[in-house]
Design an enzyme around this catalytic site. Structure first.
Site, mmCIF file in Angstrom:
data_model
loop_
_atom_site.group_PDB
_atom_site.id
_atom_site.type_symbol
_atom_site.label_atom_id
_atom_site.label_comp_id
_atom_site.label_asym_id
_atom_site.label_seq_id
_atom_site.Cartn_x
_atom_site.Cartn_y
_atom_site.Cartn_z
ATOM 1 N N THR A 1 8.577 5.519 -3.053
ATOM 2 C CA THR A 1 8.276 6.898 -2.668
ATOM 3 C C THR A 1 9.574 7.710 -2.693
ATOM 4 O OG1 THR A 1 8.508 6.382 -0.320
ATOM 5 C CG2 THR A 1 6.283 6.242 -1.258
ATOM 6 N N VAL B 1 11.218 10.150 -0.808
ATOM 7 C CA VAL B 1 12.175 10.239 0.296
ATOM 8 C C VAL B 1 12.793 8.864 0.585
ATOM 9 C CG1 VAL B 1 12.521 10.873 2.721
ATOM 10 C CG2 VAL B 1 11.053 12.273 1.267
ATOM 11 N N CYS B 2 11.982 7.821 0.489
ATOM 12 C CA CYS B 2 12.506 6.469 0.716
ATOM 13 C C CYS B 2 13.535 6.117 -0.355
ATOM 14 C CB CYS B 2 11.373 5.443 0.720
ATOM 15 S SG CYS B 2 10.242 5.673 2.110
ATOM 16 N N ARG B 3 13.265 6.490 -1.607
ATOM 17 C CA ARG B 3 14.229 6.256 -2.687
ATOM 18 C C ARG B 3 15.545 6.975 -2.380
ATOM 19 N NH1 ARG B 3 15.622 9.665 -6.374
ATOM 20 N NH2 ARG B 3 13.691 10.837 -6.269
ATOM 21 N N MET C 1 17.475 5.203 0.439
ATOM 22 C CA MET C 1 18.132 3.969 0.013
ATOM 23 C C MET C 1 19.272 4.252 -0.965
ATOM 24 S SD MET C 1 16.769 1.624 1.830
ATOM 25 C CE MET C 1 16.613 2.899 3.110
#
Length: 153
Positions: A42, A44-46, A49
Protein backbone atom coordinates in the site's frame (compact mmCIF):
# COMPACT_ATOMS: atom_id res chain seq x y z
CA UNK A 1 -1.16 1.06 22.97
CA UNK A 2 -0.86 -0.86 26.25
CA UNK A 3 2.68 0.16 27.17
CA UNK A 4 4.21 3.50 28.10
CA UNK A 5 7.73 4.94 28.05
CA UNK A 6 9.86 3.13 30.61
CA UNK A 7 7.80 -0.07 30.49
CA UNK A 8 9.00 -3.27 28.86
CA UNK A 9 7.26 -4.74 25.86
CA UNK A 10 6.95 -8.52 25.55
CA UNK A 11 9.76 -10.23 23.64
CA UNK A 12 8.97 -11.29 20.11
CA UNK A 13 9.99 -14.11 17.80
CA UNK A 14 9.08 -13.00 14.29
CA UNK A 15 10.42 -14.11 10.92
CA UNK A 16 11.79 -11.46 8.62
CA UNK A 17 11.40 -11.40 4.84
CA UNK A 18 14.43 -13.71 4.46
CA UNK A 19 12.97 -16.29 6.87
CA UNK A 20 15.33 -15.45 9.76
CA UNK A 21 13.65 -15.44 13.18
CA UNK A 22 14.40 -12.28 15.13
CA UNK A 23 13.93 -11.43 18.81
CA UNK A 24 15.25 -8.85 21.26
CA UNK A 25 18.32 -10.96 22.04
CA UNK A 26 19.49 -10.65 18.40
CA UNK A 27 20.01 -6.93 19.00
CA UNK A 28 22.14 -6.92 22.15
CA UNK A 29 23.58 -3.47 22.80
CA UNK A 30 21.38 -1.75 20.22
CA UNK A 31 18.12 0.13 20.21
CA UNK A 32 15.33 -1.12 17.95
CA UNK A 33 12.70 0.88 16.11
CA UNK A 34 9.62 -1.29 15.63
CA UNK A 35 7.82 0.47 12.80
CA UNK A 36 4.36 -1.08 12.47
CA UNK A 37 2.52 -0.57 9.20
CA UNK A 38 -0.91 -2.00 8.34
CA UNK A 39 -0.23 -3.81 5.04
CA UNK A 40 2.52 -4.28 2.50
CA UNK A 41 1.85 -3.15 -1.06
CA UNK A 42 0.00 0.00 0.00
CA UNK A 43 1.18 3.55 -0.77
CA UNK A 44 1.63 5.02 2.70
CA UNK A 45 3.17 1.80 4.04
CA UNK A 46 5.61 1.77 1.10
CA UNK A 47 6.60 5.37 1.82
CA UNK A 48 6.99 4.60 5.54
CA UNK A 49 9.30 1.65 4.86
CA UNK A 50 11.25 3.51 2.16
CA UNK A 51 11.96 6.32 4.63
CA UNK A 52 13.53 3.75 6.97
CA UNK A 53 15.60 2.17 4.21
CA UNK A 54 16.68 5.58 2.88
CA UNK A 55 17.87 6.62 6.37
CA UNK A 56 19.34 3.26 7.38
CA UNK A 57 22.83 4.75 7.76
CA UNK A 58 21.53 7.41 10.18
CA UNK A 59 19.91 4.67 12.27
CA UNK A 60 23.16 2.69 12.22
CA UNK A 61 25.21 5.73 13.27
CA UNK A 62 22.85 6.09 16.24
CA UNK A 63 23.10 2.46 17.37
CA UNK A 64 19.54 1.69 16.26
CA UNK A 65 18.11 -1.03 14.04
CA UNK A 66 14.85 -0.16 12.27
CA UNK A 67 12.43 -3.03 11.65
CA UNK A 68 9.25 -2.88 9.58
CA UNK A 69 6.44 -4.99 11.07
CA UNK A 70 3.05 -5.96 9.64
CA UNK A 71 0.63 -8.89 9.58
CA UNK A 72 1.63 -9.85 6.02
CA UNK A 73 3.06 -13.38 5.55
CA UNK A 74 6.80 -13.89 4.97
CA UNK A 75 6.47 -14.61 1.20
CA UNK A 76 4.60 -11.32 0.70
CA UNK A 77 7.23 -9.45 2.74
CA UNK A 78 9.99 -11.08 0.67
CA UNK A 79 8.39 -10.14 -2.65
CA UNK A 80 7.73 -6.60 -1.43
CA UNK A 81 11.32 -6.12 -0.19
CA UNK A 82 12.60 -7.35 -3.54
CA UNK A 83 10.27 -5.07 -5.50
CA UNK A 84 11.33 -2.07 -3.40
CA UNK A 85 15.00 -3.00 -3.75
CA UNK A 86 15.67 -3.00 -0.02
CA UNK A 87 19.24 -3.88 0.91
CA UNK A 88 19.21 -3.18 4.66
CA UNK A 89 15.76 -2.92 6.21
CA UNK A 90 14.32 -6.12 7.65
CA UNK A 91 10.57 -6.59 7.22
CA UNK A 92 9.03 -8.74 9.95
CA UNK A 93 5.91 -10.84 9.67
CA UNK A 94 3.36 -10.90 12.51
CA UNK A 95 1.23 -13.21 10.37
CA UNK A 96 0.71 -16.35 12.45
CA UNK A 97 -0.83 -16.55 14.85
CA UNK A 98 -2.32 -13.56 13.09
CA UNK A 99 -1.30 -10.26 14.68
CA UNK A 100 -0.24 -11.82 18.00
CA UNK A 101 2.61 -9.36 18.66
CA UNK A 102 0.49 -6.35 17.67
CA UNK A 103 -2.29 -7.68 19.93
CA UNK A 104 0.13 -8.05 22.86
CA UNK A 105 1.10 -4.40 22.36
CA UNK A 106 -2.54 -3.29 22.15
CA UNK A 107 -2.22 -1.99 18.59
CA UNK A 108 -4.06 -4.71 16.62
CA UNK A 109 -7.22 -3.48 14.91
CA UNK A 110 -9.47 -6.52 15.23
CA UNK A 111 -12.18 -5.31 12.81
CA UNK A 112 -9.65 -4.87 10.02
CA UNK A 113 -7.23 -7.67 10.89
CA UNK A 114 -4.21 -5.33 10.80
CA UNK A 115 -1.97 -3.47 13.19
CA UNK A 116 -2.21 0.25 13.62
CA UNK A 117 0.50 2.53 12.26
CA UNK A 118 2.84 2.85 15.24
CA UNK A 119 6.52 3.52 15.90
CA UNK A 120 8.02 2.08 19.07
CA UNK A 121 11.66 2.73 19.98
CA UNK A 122 12.98 0.23 22.52
CA UNK A 123 16.36 -0.69 23.96
CA UNK A 124 17.74 -4.23 23.75
CA UNK A 125 15.84 -5.16 26.92
CA UNK A 126 12.53 -4.11 25.37
CA UNK A 127 12.15 -0.98 27.49
CA UNK A 128 10.22 1.70 25.60
CA UNK A 129 12.27 4.84 24.98
CA UNK A 130 9.66 6.56 22.75
CA UNK A 131 6.50 5.65 20.91
CA UNK A 132 3.89 7.28 18.74
CA UNK A 133 0.57 6.08 17.35
CA UNK A 134 -0.46 7.61 14.01
CA UNK A 135 -3.73 7.84 12.18
CA UNK A 136 -3.87 4.82 9.87
CA UNK A 137 -3.68 7.05 6.77
CA UNK A 138 -0.84 9.32 8.01
CA UNK A 139 2.79 8.90 7.03
CA UNK A 140 5.09 9.11 10.05
CA UNK A 141 7.42 12.11 9.90
CA UNK A 142 10.89 10.57 9.44
CA UNK A 143 12.55 13.73 10.79
CA UNK A 144 10.60 13.36 14.05
CA UNK A 145 11.53 9.66 14.23
CA UNK A 146 15.23 10.38 13.62
CA UNK A 147 15.19 13.15 16.23
CA UNK A 148 13.96 10.62 18.82
CA UNK A 149 16.45 7.99 17.64
CA UNK A 150 19.32 10.47 18.03
CA UNK A 151 18.09 11.67 21.43
CA UNK A 152 18.00 8.08 22.71
CA UNK A 153 21.15 6.69 21.10
Amino acid sequence: MKYKVGEKIPDFNLSDHTGETLSLEKFAGKNILLSFHPLAWTRVCRMQMESLEDNYQVFKENNTVPLGVSVDPVPAKKAWAEELGFENLKLLSDFWPHGTFASELGIFIEKKGISGRVNILVNDQGEILWSKVYDIHDLPDIDEVLKEVKANS
